[in-house]
Design an enzyme around this catalytic site. Structure first.
Site, PDB file in Angstrom:
ATOM      1  N   ASP A  17      -7.348  -5.345   8.706  1.00 49.70           N
ATOM      2  CA  ASP A  17      -6.715  -4.291   7.916  1.00 49.70           C
ATOM      3  C   ASP A  17      -6.740  -4.554   6.415  1.00 49.70           C
ATOM      4  O   ASP A  17      -5.923  -4.020   5.683  1.00 49.70           O
ATOM      5  CB  ASP A  17      -5.269  -4.085   8.375  1.00 49.70           C
ATOM      6  CG  ASP A  17      -4.465  -5.389   8.385  1.00 49.70           C
ATOM      7  OD1 ASP A  17      -4.949  -6.387   7.824  1.00 49.70           O
ATOM      8  OD2 ASP A  17      -3.372  -5.393   8.952  1.00 49.70           O
ATOM      9  N   GLU A  75       0.815  -1.210   0.000  1.00 47.45           N
ATOM     10  CA  GLU A  75       0.000   0.000   0.000  1.00 47.45           C
ATOM     11  C   GLU A  75       0.849   1.260   0.000  1.00 47.45           C
ATOM     12  O   GLU A  75       1.954   1.278   0.535  1.00 47.45           O
ATOM     13  CB  GLU A  75      -0.896   0.017   1.250  1.00 47.45           C
ATOM     14  CG  GLU A  75      -1.852  -1.148   1.323  1.00 47.45           C
ATOM     15  CD  GLU A  75      -2.536  -1.254   2.662  1.00 47.45           C
ATOM     16  OE1 GLU A  75      -3.718  -1.665   2.680  1.00 47.45           O
ATOM     17  OE2 GLU A  75      -1.898  -0.958   3.696  1.00 47.45           O
TER      18      GLU A  75
END
Length: 336
Positions: free
Chosen positions: A226, A55
């Site tokens: 997450d 990410e």
């Protein structure tokens, strides 16, 4: 441009102390969440692979632009590698010049724990004495020590499906003042706990406990979920608590609340910090902070570390950016 390595962060913690560092970071987080409208915000950009996710997490205001590169690979520990590794960049918004590149594997653990404490300031009971943590992996000690600096904790109960992780956790915290109580099950750990932290890493949907396992007045920090398809608590559980998130557009994709409609969310954290909404209403209400990690938190800790690195002369200055007498003569650097 300054470069901060793992060794530099280690030295920084040695110089100012763990508790003081947590206080600096929590103060910065509260300041920055308190000026939420000044930031340019966006969900993180995730690239998903069968074994994990990579990410990019950007955040900016009129002074600085920051971003973090971070992964999440739950299977990595079985290969001798960390589940989460990260690096961060802080830049000057006036020129676009990077000011600092920093390790952020340690810093991510610090800011994640600090954010949970900030939320607890508004959602937990001030007299919380018992903390239960489910999952004693890489972030567990950071979580417990951050909370111990702000609550009068007397007892830490813990459980992990990996017995060696529990041994590691006990060893690392053996010198602390609170009592460490290893538990044989999740339910044993969370029973009557004032604060409950879920920090599991399995990439799947789970229901770690039910509402009847949780004491009235408890504060739950769900920080293990997450990514899409990964949750630690059931949708039915979420309907029975006061639910707070960091940033709805991101949390609804990868938090516990990916299972729910947006209207189930009571507030974003900034709304509590800015006093737009009250936090805990009474001592019997169960509150839950669904923390997935947000780029504003990386911005906060990067600016703190940059200030401290200058103050204590830490890090290495590197010429990763060309310095030119004539800014239009980049080719002249080659000396051909």
């Amino acid at each position: 441009m300054k470069i901060l390595t793992v060794a530099d962060i280690q030295e920084l913690i040695q110089v100012i102390g763990l508790e003081n560092f947590f206080k600096r970071v929590i103060t910065a987080l509260e300041e920055d969440f308190g000026r939420w409208s000044e930031f340019i915000l966006s969900p993180r950009h995730g690239t998903y692979y069968p074994d994990g996710v990579i990410e990019l997490m950007p955040c900016a205001d009129r002074q600085h632009y920051a971003f973090k590169y971070v992964n999440g690979y739950p299977g990595n520990p079985l290969k001798g590698k960390l589940n989460v590794v990260a690096i961060g960049v802080l830049s000057d918004a006036d020129s676009g010049y990077p000011l600092m590149i920093s390790e952020m594997t340690l810093l991510t653990a610090f800011r994640t724990a600090a954010t949970g404490v900030l939320a607890a300031k508004y959602l937990a009971r001030e007299d919380a004495k018992t903390l239960a943590i489910i999952g004693t992996g890489a972030q567990a000690e950071f979580q417990v020590l951050a909370f111990a600096g702000f609550f009068p904790l007397e007892e830490i109960r813990f459980f992990d499906s990996d017995p060696q992780a529990m041994v590691k956790f006990s060893r690392n915290l053996a010198e602390q003042k609170f009592r460490l109580i290893p538990c044989d099950s999740i339910v044993e750990a969370v029973r009557d706990a004032d604060i409950v932290i879920t920090a599991t890493a399995a990439k799947k949907r789970q229901s770690l406990f039910e509402i009847e396992d949780i004491a009235p007045g408890a504060y739950i920090l769900a920080m293990g979920g997450d990514s899409p398809g990964k949750t630690e608590l059931s949708a039915e559980f979420l309907k029975q608590v006061r639910l707070v998130v960091e940033y709805k557009p991101q949390s609804l994709v990868e938090g516990e609340v990916q299972q729910c409609e947006a209207d189930l969310i009571y507030a974003e954290l900034w709304e509590l910090v800015c006093k737009n909404k009250p936090g805990r209403r009474n001592n019997r209400e169960i509150t839950l902070f669904d923390s997935v990690g947000f780029a504003l938190e990386d911005y906060s800790i990067l600016r703190v570390v940059y200030e401290l690195a200058k103050e204590y002369q830490l890090g290495t200055e590197s010429d990763l950016i060309p310095e030119l007498n004539d800014p239009k003569n980049l080719f002249g650097l080659l000396n051909l």
